[in-house]
Structure formats: structure tokens, C-alpha cells
Design a protein around this motif. Structure first.
Motif, mmCIF file in Angstrom:
data_model
loop_
_atom_site.group_PDB
_atom_site.id
_atom_site.type_symbol
_atom_site.label_atom_id
_atom_site.label_comp_id
_atom_site.label_asym_id
_atom_site.label_seq_id
_atom_site.Cartn_x
_atom_site.Cartn_y
_atom_site.Cartn_z
ATOM 1 N N UNK A 291 0.839 -1.189 0.000
ATOM 2 C CA UNK A 291 0.000 0.000 0.000
ATOM 3 C C UNK A 291 0.880 1.247 0.000
ATOM 4 N N UNK A 292 0.569 2.195 -0.905
ATOM 5 C CA UNK A 292 1.284 3.462 -0.984
ATOM 6 C C UNK A 292 0.262 4.589 -1.039
ATOM 7 N N UNK A 293 0.627 5.751 -0.497
ATOM 8 C CA UNK A 293 -0.282 6.895 -0.427
ATOM 9 C C UNK A 293 0.212 8.030 -1.316
ATOM 10 N N UNK A 294 -0.749 8.729 -1.953
ATOM 11 C CA UNK A 294 -0.426 9.833 -2.845
ATOM 12 C C UNK A 294 -1.476 10.931 -2.681
ATOM 13 N N UNK A 295 -1.198 12.088 -3.278
ATOM 14 C CA UNK A 295 -2.140 13.201 -3.253
ATOM 15 C C UNK A 295 -2.124 13.906 -4.601
ATOM 16 N N UNK A 296 -3.308 14.319 -5.072
ATOM 17 C CA UNK A 296 -3.390 15.176 -6.249
ATOM 18 C C UNK A 296 -4.163 16.432 -5.871
ATOM 19 N N UNK A 297 -3.843 17.533 -6.551
ATOM 20 C CA UNK A 297 -4.486 18.817 -6.298
ATOM 21 C C UNK A 297 -5.080 19.341 -7.599
ATOM 22 N N UNK A 298 -6.340 19.710 -7.554
ATOM 23 C CA UNK A 298 -7.045 20.258 -8.713
ATOM 24 C C UNK A 298 -7.528 21.657 -8.345
ATOM 25 N N UNK A 299 -7.156 22.659 -9.132
ATOM 26 C CA UNK A 299 -7.582 24.029 -8.850
ATOM 27 C C UNK A 299 -8.594 24.492 -9.895
#
Length: 348
Positions: A16-24
Motif C-alpha cells: 500500500x502506498x499513499x499519494x495526493x493530487x491537487x485540482x484548482x
């Protein structure tokens, strides 16, 4: 006498790996088509949802995976929604069509009331789909997010600006091809390509191939640039072979006569593809040139949702994983035919 039955459970390891994306908001573009609003994210406005449902764009995110792994699941652990200003009447998703089809012949699919009367968020999930595959010997994945959610009855659009998600990996299944050896130059070229695609470039490793620094050690078995042609063109292409080799990519010409005499296959297309697979696995191939008339080097007609008659594609010669016809029928490139649609060689 008691009989003891031993049951062995084969446990598949999961990672298991964690990530983040940002949408503006400034990544969104709005257009009008009659009374409808068309919204896109960084130019992406295609929707894979059922025709007649609100046509919202998906946002593809590509990941580098540990080699030999594929995605088992994607779980959103945190998201931050904001309501966009405006009154929105989202254009309904349409039946897929080929780019070459005349627009005036397309039949408009109207909004489906079962969806446009909803008073809840559509599509309701932030992850639309995901897929994994092998690209040039590296494991990669694409996750399609739906950061825009629509409340049709209220004509509201919700944008999820921060999405934290966990990806669970498992060992990759299916028939994949991997390079056994290649030049260090080709390996680094592939690593640069993968790094430019993914959101986690620092996690791009190595293919596992035996690497040869051809600037120091000559290896006649290495072929990085393969020219496939019929015998009528082989003499004309010798200058290209010489020039590419002088430019630093070891080139070789092989004729279709040689391929048909030395490689197995159900038909000539499969024989050509098996030749490319051999050079990729055993000679470090990166580039392929197909030179000749269509009656000498034929294309493969493959399945696409937009055309019941199937369309010609040369991707068959670039995506070397699977058979493209796992079910053994007369139709190639169907959804469960084994291909992953990640190219393994550069084709021209």
C-alpha cells in the motif's frame, strides 16, 4: 486411524502506498453548446460514462509502480470539496465516435431523466477506473479520477480540490514481455520517458534487464533500431541503417521474407510481431520502422467501441504484451484479449 487434511493457503502479498493530487479552479475550462455547459480539465472533456448521463471529464493520473506489480485497488482517504459559482446544465455524454466521422452524421443523445433528476452528486465516486500495464519493461498505471461532481436537480458543480488516495499493489498477472538485456542508453531513455509521465518520478526504478554500456563495451547482439521491410526496399534503406548506427543507435535491417521463414505465427502480422518481441526481449530494441506496402506489411484490424467494423492499427506492433486475442476468436484487440495499451517500442 485419523486422517489429517492439510490445507495450504496461498497468500498474495499486497503493498500500500499513499499519494495526493491537487485540482484548482484555474485548471477548468467552460464552453457552451446551445443551452448546455461543457466543462473540461486541462483540455480533457471526454467522458466514458453511459450516453445520456452528465458528461463530466475524468482526470487521468499516471503512476510508476514497483516492477512486476499492478494495482489491486484505489481508495480515496480524504478530499476537499468546493461548490463552483454558477448555474450549470451539463452536456450529456454521447455515443463514442471516430474523429474521422462527419459531425453532421452524429445522432444527439439527449439527457436521461433518470440521471438529470438526481438530487445527489453524480457520478458519486471520485475514482472512475484504473488500469496497469508494462511499458518498455517498467510497470505503470493510470487512474482516472472524477474530481468534478454534478448535482443535476440543483444545477450545481462540486470540485474536489485535494484528493488523498491509497493504492494497493499486487503481483502483475498476464503474459508480459521484459527485456533480458539492453544498452544503458536505452534503459535511461525509458526511465526519462516514464519519469516525464508519472506523478511519482522519484519512484521510477530499473527494468531488471542486464545493462551494457555500449559507449565502453561493443556488443554485436544489441540492436536498438530495427528496420522491417520487404526485400524490394532493403537496398534503399541501407543508408538509414548506416546513419542511425553512426548516430549511436545500433540499427539492423530484416526483410519480411526472413521473418516469415524464421518466426512462427497464426498469420503474417503475428509473425512480424513475434520478430519484434524477440528483438525487444533479447537484443534491447527501442525503435522499429515498418517500411513497405500494405500487402507486404499488413496492419491489424482491432476492436474499438466507436466502430462495429473494427479499425486498422499499428499499436498491435508496439504493445507487445499479451496476444491481443486471448479468446482465440477472429476479433483482435477486444477488452479481454490480453493487451494493456502501453507501448513497448517506438514505432514509425
Amino acid at each position: 486411524m485419523k486422517r489429517i487434511t492439510l490445507i495450504i493457503l496461498m497468500l498474495v502479498p499486497l503493498f500500500v502506498f499513499s499519494y495526493q493530487i491537487n485540482i484548482s479552479e484555474d485548471m477548468l475550462t467552460f464552453d457552451k453548446s446551445g443551452d448546455y455547459d461543457i466543462v473540461s480539465i486541462e483540455g480533457i472533456m471526454a467522458s466514458t460514462y453511459e450516453p445520456g448521463t452528465p458528461g463530466l471529464p475524468s482526470y487521468p493520473v499516471q503512476l510508476a509502480l514497483p516492477n512486476g506489480m499492478e494495482i489491486a485497488s484505489v481508495d480515496v482517504t480524504y478530499s476537499y470539496p468546493i461548490e463552483l459559482d454558477g448555474y450549470f446544465n451539463i452536456y450529456p455524454a454521447q455515443i463514442p465516435a471516430k474523429i474521422s466521422d462527419p459531425k453532421e452524421e452524429a445522432t444527439f443523445t439527449p439527457p436521461n431523466p433518470a440521471y438529470y433528476n438526481l438530487n445527489t452528486e453524480f457520478p458519486g465516486e471520485l475514482v472512475e477506473s484504473f488500469s496497469s500495464g508494462n511499458m518498455g519493461g517498467f510497470s505503470v498505471a493510470t487512474i482516472n479520477f472524477t474530481p468534478l461532481q454534478y448535482i443535476p436537480a440543483q444545477h450545481k458543480l462540486i470540485l474536489y480540490t485535494i484528493i488523498n488516495f491509497e493504492v494497493t499493489y499486487k503481483p502483475m498477472e498476464g503474459d508480459k514481455v521484459y527485456p533480458r538485456k539492453r544498452s544503458l542508453k536505452v534503459e535511461e531513455r525509458w526511465r526519462d520517458i516514464i519519469k516525464s509521465m508519472v506523478i511519482n518520478p522519484d519512484e521510477v526504478g530499473y527494468s531488471g534487464a542486464s545493462l551494457i554500456d555500449t559507449s565502453v563495451t561493443l556488443d554485436d547482439d544489441i540492436v536498438e533500431y530495427l528496420i522491417i521491410c520487404d526485400s524490394d526496399y532493403s537496398a534503399d534503406l541501407s543508408d538509414l541503417e548506416y546513419w542511425k548506427t553512426k548516430k549511436g543507435y545500433k540499427a539492423e535491417i530484416i526483410t519480411t521474407d526472413d521473418i516469415y521463414a524464421n518466426y512462427d505465427g497464426e498469420d503474417e502480422q503475428e509473425q512480424i510481431r513475434n520478430c519484434i518481441i524477440d528483438y525487444f526481449e533479447n537484443h534491447g530494441l527501442l525503435y522499429v520502422v515498418l517500411a513497405g506496402k500494405v500487402n507486404k506489411i499488413n496492419y491489424r484490424s482491432c476492436y474499438v467501441p466507436a466502430d462495429p467494423n473494427y479499425i486498422p492499427t499499428e499499436m498491435y506492433y508496439a504493445d507487445l504484451d499479451g496476444t491481443w486475442n486471448d479468446d482465440g476468436d477472429s476479433y483482435w484487440g477486444e477488452p479481454n484479449d490480453g493487451q494493456d495499451f502501453y507501448y513497448d517500442v517506438w514505432l514509425g
